[in-house]
Design an enzyme around this catalytic site. Structure first.
Site, mmCIF file in Angstrom:
data_model
loop_
_atom_site.group_PDB
_atom_site.id
_atom_site.type_symbol
_atom_site.label_atom_id
_atom_site.label_comp_id
_atom_site.label_asym_id
_atom_site.label_seq_id
_atom_site.Cartn_x
_atom_site.Cartn_y
_atom_site.Cartn_z
ATOM 1 N N LYS A 60 0.846 -1.274 0.002
ATOM 2 C CA LYS A 60 0.025 -0.106 -0.131
ATOM 3 C C LYS A 60 0.797 1.337 -0.121
ATOM 4 C CE LYS A 60 -3.827 -2.035 2.036
ATOM 5 N NZ LYS A 60 -3.396 -3.648 2.618
ATOM 6 N N ASP A 63 3.588 7.487 -0.946
ATOM 7 C CA ASP A 63 4.406 8.448 -0.836
ATOM 8 C C ASP A 63 4.617 9.381 -1.830
ATOM 9 O OD1 ASP A 63 6.742 9.913 0.574
ATOM 10 O OD2 ASP A 63 7.017 8.074 1.725
ATOM 11 N N PRO A 165 -10.496 -8.334 -1.305
ATOM 12 C CA PRO A 165 -10.486 -8.830 -0.004
ATOM 13 C C PRO A 165 -11.846 -8.631 0.946
ATOM 14 C CG PRO A 165 -9.503 -6.718 0.014
ATOM 15 C CD PRO A 165 -10.085 -6.782 -0.939
ATOM 16 N N GLY A 168 -15.155 -13.947 4.285
ATOM 17 C CA GLY A 168 -14.514 -14.786 5.445
ATOM 18 C C GLY A 168 -14.344 -14.013 6.694
ATOM 19 N N GLN A 170 -13.703 -11.147 7.440
ATOM 20 C CA GLN A 170 -14.347 -9.692 7.525
ATOM 21 C C GLN A 170 -16.033 -9.709 7.334
ATOM 22 O OE1 GLN A 170 -11.922 -6.512 5.461
ATOM 23 N NE2 GLN A 170 -10.293 -7.930 5.414
ATOM 24 N N GLY A 171 -16.464 -10.748 7.096
ATOM 25 C CA GLY A 171 -17.863 -10.921 7.210
ATOM 26 C C GLY A 171 -18.244 -10.805 5.615
ATOM 27 N N LYS A 173 -19.674 -12.247 2.006
ATOM 28 C CA LYS A 173 -19.914 -13.492 1.701
ATOM 29 C C LYS A 173 -19.515 -14.020 0.255
ATOM 30 C CE LYS A 173 -22.827 -14.336 5.411
ATOM 31 N NZ LYS A 173 -21.666 -13.631 6.375
ATOM 32 N N GLU A 175 -20.859 -15.994 -1.682
ATOM 33 C CA GLU A 175 -22.082 -16.172 -2.653
ATOM 34 C C GLU A 175 -22.540 -14.682 -2.998
ATOM 35 O OE1 GLU A 175 -21.652 -17.598 0.216
ATOM 36 O OE2 GLU A 175 -23.528 -17.143 1.464
HETATM 37 O O1 NUP Z 1 -9.203 -2.739 1.745
HETATM 38 C C1 NUP Z 1 -8.579 -3.726 1.679
HETATM 39 N N1 NUP Z 1 -8.869 -4.613 2.648
HETATM 40 C C2 NUP Z 1 -8.143 -5.796 2.898
HETATM 41 O O2 NUP Z 1 -8.370 -6.578 4.014
HETATM 42 C C3 NUP Z 1 -7.094 -3.809 1.434
HETATM 43 C C4 NUP Z 1 -6.370 -4.916 1.876
HETATM 44 N N2 NUP Z 1 -4.881 -5.009 0.890
HETATM 45 N N3 NUP Z 1 -6.790 -5.738 2.576
HETATM 46 C C5 NUP Z 1 -5.760 -7.038 2.786
HETATM 47 O O3 NUP Z 1 -6.359 -8.103 2.394
HETATM 48 C C6 NUP Z 1 -5.633 -7.215 4.214
HETATM 49 O O4 NUP Z 1 -4.356 -6.236 4.724
HETATM 50 C C7 NUP Z 1 -5.290 -8.504 4.365
HETATM 51 O O5 NUP Z 1 -3.917 -8.807 4.248
HETATM 52 C C8 NUP Z 1 -6.294 -9.403 3.450
HETATM 53 C C9 NUP Z 1 -7.652 -9.820 3.829
HETATM 54 O O6 NUP Z 1 -7.237 -10.728 4.928
HETATM 55 P P1 NUP Z 1 -8.263 -11.520 5.715
HETATM 56 O O7 NUP Z 1 -9.300 -10.784 6.092
HETATM 57 O O8 NUP Z 1 -9.017 -12.757 4.814
HETATM 58 O O9 NUP Z 1 -7.746 -12.491 6.674
#
Ligand code: NUP
Length: 210
Positions: A60, A63, A165, A168, A170-171, A173, A175
């Site tokens: 991410k 800078d 992402p 799982g 983070q909730g 789904k 589907e």
């Molecule tokens: O918006 C974002 N959300 C997110 O979760 C941007 C990301 N890069 N991530 C990354 O995705 C987060 O840092 C982690 O490495 C992965 C999600 O992992 P998990 O929630 O499935 O464990």
């Protein structure tokens, strides 16, 4: 079929163990800061020795252009691509893109993040970020599985491959977003694979659903 990208936010020993366990079910790997900071960028080589998959560095980067360029030059000796932030502006993103392009590597830019705090500052500008990613012809954007309607909109605006992402832990789904994803897109899953009792079975489960 969309691709399954394993997110590795673990220390070195755990990360290598998980990669070994799930390697037959994943298409790509995302390496996070916690892994690189607890080891070194050489971890990418070690991962590739176990599973020779596309490996993206989730740094991410955010800078000024000259610093972004330096970070990209070092990081992209190892990874196949790098994740950057877009809110710092077009010049900063372009600095990374120019390095990546010269090395035939990917630049992927965050639009809207998946966590609740993303609603405060980044969501209101996310559509503009997606437009900028399109204009710069980047290799993909990060957009949230936790908000399917936003995922769809950001994909439409950018017209770029999606790295999503949020499914799982983070909730989000699967589907609810599966119909939005195309073959070029990546589903990012971390904890719900690597924290499960059986990471191999969970990776297989996601791979089969995709
Ligand atoms: O918006 C974002 N959300 C997110 O979760 C941007 C990301 N890069 N991530 C990354 O995705 C987060 O840092 C982690 O490495 C992965 C999600 O992992 P998990 O929630 O499935 O464990």
């Amino acid at each position: 079929m969309p691709k399954l990208m394993l997110a590795l936010d673990l220390d070195k020993d755990k990360a290598l163990k998980v990669v070994e366990e799930v390697k037959n079910y994943i298409d790509a790997i995302k390496v996070g800061y916690s892994l690189v900071l607890s080891s070194s960028l050489d971890i990418v080589k070690e991962i590739k020795k176990i599973a020779n998959k596309e490996t993206i560095l989730d740094f991410k980067v955010a800078d000024i252009p000259v610093t972004n360029e330096k970070i990209a030059k070092i990081s992209l000796k190892y990874g196949d691509g790098i994740i950057v932030h877009g809110f710092v502006g077009k010049d900063s993103v372009k600095a990374v893109k120019d390095v990546a392009k010269s090395l035939n590597k990917k630049t992927i830019m965050v639009t809207e993040m998946s966590h609740p705090g993303a609603l405060e500052f980044i969501q209101p500008i996310a559509n503009k970020l997606a437009e900028m990613a399109k204009e710069l012809n980047l290799d993909g954007i990060v957009a949230p599985s936790t908000r399917p309607e936003r995922l769809r909109e950001l994909k439409q605006i950018s017209g770029l491959p999606i790295y999503t992402p949020g499914v799982g832990a983070q909730g989000g789904k699967l589907e609810e977003i599966i119909n939005i994803l195309d073959d070029e897109d990546y589903l990012i899953v971390g904890r719900s694979i690597y924290l499960s009792d059986n990471p191999k079975e969970m990776a297989k489960y996601y791979k089969e659903l995709l």
